[in-house]
Motif scaffolding. Sequence first.
Motif, PDB file in Angstrom:
ATOM      1  N   ILE A 175      29.598  37.651 -27.377  1.00 11.12           N
ATOM      2  CA  ILE A 175      29.169  36.978 -25.808  1.00 11.12           C
ATOM      3  C   ILE A 175      30.080  35.770 -25.630  1.00 11.12           C
ATOM      4  CG2 ILE A 175      27.550  36.431 -24.161  1.00 11.12           C
ATOM      5  CD1 ILE A 175      25.676  38.187 -25.713  1.00 11.12           C
ATOM      6  N   ALA A 176      31.097  35.619 -24.577  1.00  8.88           N
ATOM      7  CA  ALA A 176      31.849  34.704 -24.135  1.00  8.88           C
ATOM      8  C   ALA A 176      31.119  33.948 -23.031  1.00  8.88           C
ATOM      9  CB  ALA A 176      33.050  35.153 -23.860  1.00  8.88           C
ATOM     10  N   ALA A 177      31.064  32.432 -22.993  1.00  8.62           N
ATOM     11  CA  ALA A 177      30.367  31.863 -22.206  1.00  8.62           C
ATOM     12  C   ALA A 177      31.211  31.422 -20.946  1.00  8.62           C
ATOM     13  CB  ALA A 177      30.019  30.247 -22.873  1.00  8.62           C
ATOM     14  N   GLY A 178      30.790  31.206 -19.799  1.00 12.40           N
ATOM     15  CA  GLY A 178      31.422  30.851 -18.613  1.00 12.40           C
ATOM     16  C   GLY A 178      30.514  30.818 -17.647  1.00 12.40           C
ATOM     17  N   ASP A 179      31.208  30.732 -16.399  1.00 15.64           N
ATOM     18  CA  ASP A 179      30.304  30.773 -15.188  1.00 15.64           C
ATOM     19  C   ASP A 179      29.398  31.982 -15.237  1.00 15.64           C
ATOM     20  OD1 ASP A 179      31.670  28.425 -14.316  1.00 15.64           O
ATOM     21  OD2 ASP A 179      32.961  29.550 -12.977  1.00 15.64           O
ATOM     22  N   VAL A 180      29.747  32.899 -15.638  1.00 13.95           N
ATOM     23  CA  VAL A 180      29.015  34.349 -16.049  1.00 13.95           C
ATOM     24  C   VAL A 180      29.318  34.699 -17.387  1.00 13.95           C
ATOM     25  CG1 VAL A 180      28.748  36.737 -15.161  1.00 13.95           C
ATOM     26  CG2 VAL A 180      28.880  34.986 -13.449  1.00 13.95           C
ATOM     27  N   TYR A 181      28.411  35.271 -18.103  1.00 15.20           N
ATOM     28  CA  TYR A 181      28.663  35.476 -19.635  1.00 15.20           C
ATOM     29  C   TYR A 181      29.306  37.053 -19.601  1.00 15.20           C
ATOM     30  CZ  TYR A 181      26.401  31.473 -21.557  1.00 15.20           C
ATOM     31  OH  TYR A 181      26.072  30.131 -21.563  1.00 15.20           O
ATOM     32  N   GLN A 182      30.186  37.349 -20.421  1.00 19.24           N
ATOM     33  CA  GLN A 182      30.774  38.395 -20.539  1.00 19.24           C
ATOM     34  C   GLN A 182      30.684  38.834 -22.195  1.00 19.24           C
ATOM     35  OE1 GLN A 182      34.972  38.173 -19.534  1.00 19.24           O
ATOM     36  NE2 GLN A 182      34.332  38.223 -17.282  1.00 19.24           N
ATOM     37  N   ILE A 183      30.460  40.320 -22.216  1.00 19.35           N
ATOM     38  CA  ILE A 183      30.192  40.737 -23.652  1.00 19.35           C
ATOM     39  C   ILE A 183      31.543  41.401 -24.206  1.00 19.35           C
ATOM     40  CG2 ILE A 183      29.100  42.599 -25.084  1.00 19.35           C
ATOM     41  CD1 ILE A 183      26.834  42.327 -23.157  1.00 19.35           C
ATOM     42  N   GLU A 184      32.190  40.895 -25.341  1.00 20.49           N
ATOM     43  CA  GLU A 184      33.395  41.345 -25.730  1.00 20.49           C
ATOM     44  C   GLU A 184      33.282  42.949 -26.434  1.00 20.49           C
ATOM     45  OE1 GLU A 184      34.756  38.349 -28.250  1.00 20.49           O
ATOM     46  OE2 GLU A 184      34.714  36.953 -26.564  1.00 20.49           O
ATOM     47  N   GLU A 185      33.991  43.846 -25.883  1.00 16.20           N
ATOM     48  CA  GLU A 185      33.675  45.336 -26.075  1.00 16.20           C
ATOM     49  C   GLU A 185      34.182  45.578 -27.498  1.00 16.20           C
ATOM     50  OE1 GLU A 185      34.599  48.091 -23.281  1.00 16.20           O
ATOM     51  OE2 GLU A 185      34.270  46.981 -21.644  1.00 16.20           O
ATOM     52  N   ASP A 186      35.158  44.874 -28.021  1.00 13.01           N
ATOM     53  CA  ASP A 186      35.716  45.261 -29.464  1.00 13.01           C
ATOM     54  C   ASP A 186      34.694  44.580 -30.508  1.00 13.01           C
ATOM     55  OD1 ASP A 186      37.717  46.680 -28.037  1.00 13.01           O
ATOM     56  OD2 ASP A 186      39.278  44.765 -28.312  1.00 13.01           O
ATOM     57  N   THR A 187      33.942  43.586 -29.856  1.00 17.72           N
ATOM     58  CA  THR A 187      33.047  42.758 -31.166  1.00 17.72           C
ATOM     59  C   THR A 187      31.641  43.573 -31.042  1.00 17.72           C
ATOM     60  OG1 THR A 187      34.554  41.076 -30.666  1.00 17.72           O
ATOM     61  CG2 THR A 187      32.373  40.614 -31.882  1.00 17.72           C
ATOM     62  N   CYS A 188      31.307  43.980 -29.734  1.00 18.84           N
ATOM     63  CA  CYS A 188      29.846  44.184 -29.598  1.00 18.84           C
ATOM     64  C   CYS A 188      29.347  45.431 -30.609  1.00 18.84           C
ATOM     65  CB  CYS A 188      29.416  44.746 -28.081  1.00 18.84           C
ATOM     66  SG  CYS A 188      27.995  45.153 -27.937  1.00 18.84           S
ATOM     67  N   ILE A 189      28.175  45.336 -31.395  1.00 12.10           N
ATOM     68  CA  ILE A 189      27.983  46.569 -32.088  1.00 12.10           C
ATOM     69  C   ILE A 189      26.708  47.332 -31.705  1.00 12.10           C
ATOM     70  CG2 ILE A 189      28.695  45.392 -34.080  1.00 12.10           C
ATOM     71  CD1 ILE A 189      25.822  44.430 -34.697  1.00 12.10           C
ATOM     72  N   ASP A 190      26.589  47.224 -30.299  1.00 14.66           N
ATOM     73  CA  ASP A 190      25.582  47.930 -29.381  1.00 14.66           C
ATOM     74  C   ASP A 190      24.009  47.838 -30.197  1.00 14.66           C
ATOM     75  OD1 ASP A 190      27.226  48.747 -27.563  1.00 14.66           O
ATOM     76  OD2 ASP A 190      27.771  50.360 -29.026  1.00 14.66           O
ATOM     77  N   CYS A 191      23.466  46.457 -30.616  1.00 13.20           N
ATOM     78  CA  CYS A 191      22.324  46.453 -31.315  1.00 13.20           C
ATOM     79  C   CYS A 191      21.158  46.423 -30.214  1.00 13.20           C
ATOM     80  CB  CYS A 191      22.411  45.329 -32.422  1.00 13.20           C
ATOM     81  SG  CYS A 191      22.622  43.685 -31.630  1.00 13.20           S
ATOM     82  N   GLY A 192      21.779  45.736 -28.782  1.00 10.35           N
ATOM     83  CA  GLY A 192      20.544  45.541 -28.017  1.00 10.35           C
ATOM     84  C   GLY A 192      20.072  44.359 -27.873  1.00 10.35           C
ATOM     85  N   ALA A 193      20.173  43.257 -28.911  1.00  8.30           N
ATOM     86  CA  ALA A 193      19.545  42.107 -28.864  1.00  8.30           C
ATOM     87  C   ALA A 193      19.715  41.340 -27.481  1.00  8.30           C
ATOM     88  CB  ALA A 193      20.076  41.168 -30.209  1.00  8.30           C
ATOM     89  N   CYS A 194      21.032  41.189 -27.034  1.00 11.17           N
ATOM     90  CA  CYS A 194      21.159  40.536 -25.834  1.00 11.17           C
ATOM     91  C   CYS A 194      20.439  41.027 -24.605  1.00 11.17           C
ATOM     92  CB  CYS A 194      22.447  40.807 -25.632  1.00 11.17           C
ATOM     93  SG  CYS A 194      23.441  42.260 -25.390  1.00 11.17           S
ATOM     94  N   GLU A 195      20.279  42.503 -24.598  1.00 11.29           N
ATOM     95  CA  GLU A 195      19.681  43.095 -23.484  1.00 11.29           C
ATOM     96  C   GLU A 195      18.075  42.567 -23.377  1.00 11.29           C
ATOM     97  OE1 GLU A 195      19.247  47.543 -21.509  1.00 11.29           O
ATOM     98  OE2 GLU A 195      19.047  47.443 -23.822  1.00 11.29           O
ATOM     99  N   SER A 196      17.352  42.658 -24.516  1.00 10.21           N
ATOM    100  CA  SER A 196      16.154  42.242 -24.681  1.00 10.21           C
ATOM    101  C   SER A 196      15.840  40.867 -24.798  1.00 10.21           C
ATOM    102  CB  SER A 196      15.644  42.878 -26.003  1.00 10.21           C
ATOM    103  OG  SER A 196      16.134  42.336 -27.086  1.00 10.21           O
TER     104      SER A 196
END
Length: 55
Positions: A25-46
């Motif tokens: 997850i890249a920080a900024g005015d709005v955060y973004q998830i880097e698709e190539d790095t994401c492992i779909d664990c769901g920790a961010c969603e929860s």
Amino acid sequence: MAFKIDPEICTACGACKDECPVDAIAAGDVYQIEEDTCIDCGACESSCPSNAIHD
């Protein structure tokens, strides 16, 4: 498929970034998830207090 952050809802609080085990997850005015790095664990969603993250 990687999770997505809805830019209209994201408050850039950082809760998701702190929970991501692979630092996808890249920080900024709005955060973004880097698709190539994401492992779909769901920790961010929860961890998102504004429910801005979805798959």
